[in-house]
Design an enzyme around this catalytic site. Structure first.
Site, mmCIF file in Angstrom:
data_model
loop_
_atom_site.group_PDB
_atom_site.id
_atom_site.type_symbol
_atom_site.label_atom_id
_atom_site.label_comp_id
_atom_site.label_asym_id
_atom_site.label_seq_id
_atom_site.Cartn_x
_atom_site.Cartn_y
_atom_site.Cartn_z
ATOM 1 C CB SER A 60 -0.895 0.017 1.243
ATOM 2 O OG SER A 60 -1.519 1.276 1.430
ATOM 3 C CE1 TYR A 96 -4.607 -2.321 4.858
ATOM 4 C CE2 TYR A 96 -3.680 -0.130 4.514
ATOM 5 C CZ TYR A 96 -4.226 -1.292 4.005
ATOM 6 O OH TYR A 96 -4.412 -1.425 2.658
#
Length: 284
Positions: free
Chosen positions: A175, A188
């Site tokens: 990400s 995350y």
């Protein structure tokens, strides 16, 4: 910790149904196929919706049979299977928790048994929860986020590795948060940093076997992950608008990165990360 934490499907609304999302994400491939994955078998986690569905659709158009791994969104998974089969390819759906090692082993075995082998592993599934303060992250959430997003990647790769061969590919979904950071996605973002390091290390580990390992680091993409609990609700109307392109991306704008890394077009690439992020990382 040997026990498996149960998926946090009741906290927030995760992982979320694409069938309930408005507007619907764009998953359909934008061009005709050219057999770049003809005869291949791909296992894709989180393939019921979002980026995973778009990757499954594009891989099928390019000639691959698909194993669709997902947690519990049976309606979304059935839709993805229908999409794959309309491309003339075989598809199987496998529901379960990739945070459990035994499920990952069973899923790989089922893929090989029913589809005849395994050539491409796409580790796409992840778990995301928004918290304004680090103190708000519970031990359960911390363990669960790592279990889904990075432990599951290890388990599936361990199970898949004996079936992969010269010319096979592994593509992991990291990400932009690994590079730019995210003050509300601490756990995350930490898993995404681990994924990038895992990708680069695994690439070196498998290169002599002719197996390439790369990753894709999407920016803000319109999928069920964010609207169904992955972001604060008040932020959703502005989701993606701070990118240089002033909009969120669509899943079918990310899928071609996975295809490139899965096929022979990228035969001289391993340990690399592609960034379909609307310019977001470079502007941070």
């Amino acid at each position: 910790m040997s026990e498996v934490m149960e998926p946090m499907v009741h906290e927030d609304q995760l992982p979320g149904h694409e069938s309930k999302l408005e507007p619907k994400p764009d998953w359909e491939p934008r061009y005709k196929g050219s057999d770049r994955l003809k005869g291949k078998v791909a296992l894709i986690t989180g393939a019921d919706s979002g980026i995973g569905r778009a990757v499954a659709a594009l891989f099928a158009r390019e000639g691959a049979d698909i194993a669709i791994l997902y947690l519990c969104e049976h309606d979304d998974a059935a839709k993805t299977r229908e999409i794959v089969e309309k491309q003339g390819r075989k598809a199987i759906t496998i529901a379960g928790d990739i945070g459990a090692k035994d499920f990952c082993e069973q899923a790989v075995k089922q893929t090989v048994d029913q589809l005849g082998g395994l050539d491409i592993l796409v580790n796409n599934a992840g778990e995301q929860h928004s918290d304004k303060d680090i103190a708000d992250i519970t031990e359960e959430q911390l363990r669960r986020t790592f279990q889904t997003t990075i432990f599951g990647m290890f388990y599936l790769t361990q199970a898949a590795a004996p079936h992969l061969k010269q010319g096979s590919a592994i593509i992991n979904c990291t990400s932009e948060t690994m590079y730019a950071g995210s003050k509300h996605l601490l756990d995350y973002s930490a898993t995404k940093g681990a994924i990038t390091a895992f990708t680069r290390s695994l690439a070196l580990n498998l290169v002599e076997k002719g197996i390439r390992v790369n990753a894709v680091a999407p920016g803000p993409i319109w999928t069920p992950l964010n609207p169904f609990g992955g972001q604060d609700p008040e932020k959703i109307p502005e989701f993606g608008k701070k990118t240089p392109m002033k909009r969120p991306g669509q899943p079918n704008e990310v899928a071609p990165s996975f295809l490139f890394l899965a096929c022979d077009d990228s035969s001289y690439m391993t340990a690399q990360v592609l960034h379909p992020d609307g310019g977001d990382t470079t502007s941070s």
